[in-house]
Design a protein around this motif. Structure first.
Motif, PDB file in Angstrom:
ATOM      1  N   UNK A 199      38.782 -38.888  29.710  1.00 14.25           N
ATOM      2  CA  UNK A 199      39.157 -37.938  28.656  1.00 14.25           C
ATOM      3  C   UNK A 199      39.965 -36.800  29.277  1.00 14.25           C
ATOM      4  N   UNK A 200      40.771 -36.137  28.459  1.00 12.25           N
ATOM      5  CA  UNK A 200      41.510 -34.959  28.887  1.00 12.25           C
ATOM      6  C   UNK A 200      41.235 -33.838  27.901  1.00 12.25           C
ATOM      7  N   UNK A 201      40.903 -32.663  28.431  1.00 14.92           N
ATOM      8  CA  UNK A 201      40.620 -31.517  27.565  1.00 14.92           C
ATOM      9  C   UNK A 201      41.414 -30.314  28.067  1.00 14.92           C
ATOM     10  N   UNK A 202      41.516 -29.308  27.215  1.00 13.74           N
ATOM     11  CA  UNK A 202      42.265 -28.109  27.589  1.00 13.74           C
ATOM     12  C   UNK A 202      41.304 -27.017  28.016  1.00 13.74           C
ATOM     13  N   UNK A 203      41.481 -26.569  29.260  1.00 10.53           N
ATOM     14  CA  UNK A 203      40.686 -25.463  29.773  1.00 10.53           C
ATOM     15  C   UNK A 203      39.456 -25.909  30.548  1.00 10.53           C
ATOM     16  N   UNK A 204      39.133 -25.161  31.600  1.00  3.68           N
ATOM     17  CA  UNK A 204      38.001 -25.524  32.443  1.00  3.68           C
ATOM     18  C   UNK A 204      36.665 -25.356  31.729  1.00  3.68           C
ATOM     19  N   UNK A 205      36.532 -24.372  30.858  1.00  2.81           N
ATOM     20  CA  UNK A 205      35.275 -24.163  30.158  1.00  2.81           C
ATOM     21  C   UNK A 205      34.913 -25.386  29.316  1.00  2.81           C
ATOM     22  N   UNK A 206      35.892 -25.921  28.560  1.00  2.10           N
ATOM     23  CA  UNK A 206      35.642 -27.119  27.755  1.00  2.10           C
ATOM     24  C   UNK A 206      35.391 -28.327  28.651  1.00  2.10           C
ATOM     25  N   UNK A 207      36.068 -28.359  29.782  1.00  3.93           N
ATOM     26  CA  UNK A 207      35.907 -29.467  30.703  1.00  3.93           C
ATOM     27  C   UNK A 207      34.481 -29.515  31.258  1.00  3.93           C
ATOM     28  N   UNK A 208      33.940 -28.366  31.628  1.00  2.62           N
ATOM     29  CA  UNK A 208      32.575 -28.321  32.139  1.00  2.62           C
ATOM     30  C   UNK A 208      31.572 -28.728  31.064  1.00  2.62           C
ATOM     31  N   UNK A 209      31.836 -28.315  29.841  1.00  2.33           N
ATOM     32  CA  UNK A 209      30.954 -28.717  28.738  1.00  2.33           C
ATOM     33  C   UNK A 209      30.960 -30.235  28.571  1.00  2.33           C
TER      34      UNK A 209
END
Length: 291
Positions: A199-209
Motif C-alpha cells: 500500500x502507499x499512503x501520504x504522510x508518515x503519521x498515516x503510514x505508522x497507523x
C-alpha cells in the motif's frame, strides 16, 4: 551432545549481546566509501546513519566464507559438538545458500537454518533455538523445527525517504520524485522472502497507523487459527533520534496491551542500506519456547 547456536548481526543480536544470551553472533560487513566495517564491532548506528545522510557510498555485503568457517571451527574446537547457524533469509541474501554449501564440509556437525527471517523475527528464532539447545534438542531437530515455523512471522516496514529505494533499484527515479512531491510513504512487508509494497499512503503519521493496522490484522488472524500461540512483537527502526524510537515503541505497546513481551530493536545495517535512516518497522513472531 552440546549444541551451540550461532547467528549474525542481521538478527539485531550483536556479539556483545550474544555473549549475554549464550549465543554466537557474526558481525555483518558493510562497505562505506570502499572501506569495510563490521556491524556492532567497529561501527554503531549513529556513525552508520550519518554516513548515509552525508551522501557517502554505503553498501551491504555478505560475510566472507573464511569468517563464517572460522567461527564454526572456533565453536567446535571449544567444547561444542555441533552448531546451529541461523543467517538472514535466503529470500533476501545469497549468504544463506553459501553457508549451506560450506556446511557440507562438516559432516552434519553444522546445521544451517533457512527459516526466512531477518531483524526482530530472526531474533526470536535465535532465542527459540537457544531454548531448544538448552533443553537437549539436537542441531538437526532445531533446524527442522525452525524451518517448519518459518512463516509464522511477518514484518511491516515504511520508509521516510524514497531515494534509498531508488538507489537500490526497488523503485524508478520517476516514482521516487513523484513520491517525494506527494509525501508518499510505501508500506512494505515480508513473510520470509523479499519485501513487497502492499500500500502507499501520504504522510508518515498515516503510514505508522497503517503499520499498526496490518500488524493487528496479522495477530488476530494468527490467534484465531492458533488460540494457544505465544506472540512476540518487536518494534524496530533506523531512527536517528532516540526520542522518535521511544515514541514508536510506546505506540506499539499502547496498541497491543495484551501482548506481554514487546520490545524495540534497531533494524540491521543490511536493511538500512535499502531503506535509509528513519525507516520504521514492526515484526510479529509466534515463538516455540516455553517461557
Amino acid at each position: 551432545m552440546k549444541t551451540a547456536v550461532m547467528t549474525d548481526s542481521n538478527s539485531g543480536i550483536k556479539p556483545e549481546e550474544g555473549e549475554k544470551l549464550g549465543v554466537f553472533s557474526l558481525s555483518m560487513p558493510v562497505i562505506i566509501d570502499g572501506k569495510v566495517y563490521f556491524e556492532g564491532k567497529d561501527i554503531e548506528e549513529k556513525e552508520f546513519y550519518d554516513s548515509m545522510i552525508s551522501g557517502k557510498d554505503v553498501t551491504s555485503s555478505q560475510p566472507s566464507p573464511g569468517d563464517v568457517m572460522d567461527m564454526w571451527d572456533s565453536i567446535l574446537e571449544n567444547g561444542y559438538d555441533e552448531v546451529v547457524y541461523i543467517p538472514m533469509s535466503s529470500g533476501l541474501s545469497a549468504s544463506c545458500h553459501a553457508a549451506i554449501q560450506l556446511s557440507e564440509e562438516y559432516d552434519g556437525k553444522v546445521q544451517v537454518v533457512d527459516n526466512h527471517r531477518i531483524s526482530v523475527t530472526m531474533r526470536e528464532a535465535v532465542k527459540d533455538a537457544k531454548w531448544m539447545a538448552d533443553n537437549g534438542v539436537s542441531a538437526k531437530e532445531i533446524k527442522d523445527a525452525l524451518e517448519k515455523n518459518a512463516y509464522d512471522s511477518v514484518i511491516f516496514l515504511t520508509v521516510d525517504d524514497l531515494k534509498y529505494l531508488k538507489k537500490g533499484g526497488r523503485i524508478t527515479p520517476a516514482a521516487a520524485t513523484l513520491g517525494a512531491v506527494l509525501n508518499i510513504k510505501p508500506i512494505l512487508t515480508t513473510v520470509g522472502e523479499k519485501f513487497d509494497a502492499i500500500e502507499k499512503v501520504r504522510g508518515m503519521k498515516k503510514s505508522l497507523a497503517k503499520l499498526l493496522d496490518y500488524t493487528e490484522e496479522f495477530v488476530n488472524k494468527t490467534l484465531a487459527e492458533k488460540p494457544d500461540a505465544e506472540i512476540r512483537i518487536g518494534a524496530a527502526g533506523t531512527f536517528t533520534n532516540d526520542q522518535a524510537a521511544e515514541e514508536w515503541y510506546n505506540e506499539v505497546k499502547e496498541r497491543f496491551p495484551n501482548v506481554k513481551d514487546i520490545y524495540y530493536n534497531p533494524l540491521s545495517f543490511s536493511i538500512c542500506c535499502h531503506t535509509g535512516p528513519d525507516a520504521v518497522g514492526i515484526g510479529v513472531s509466534v515463538i516455540l519456547r516455553d517461557e
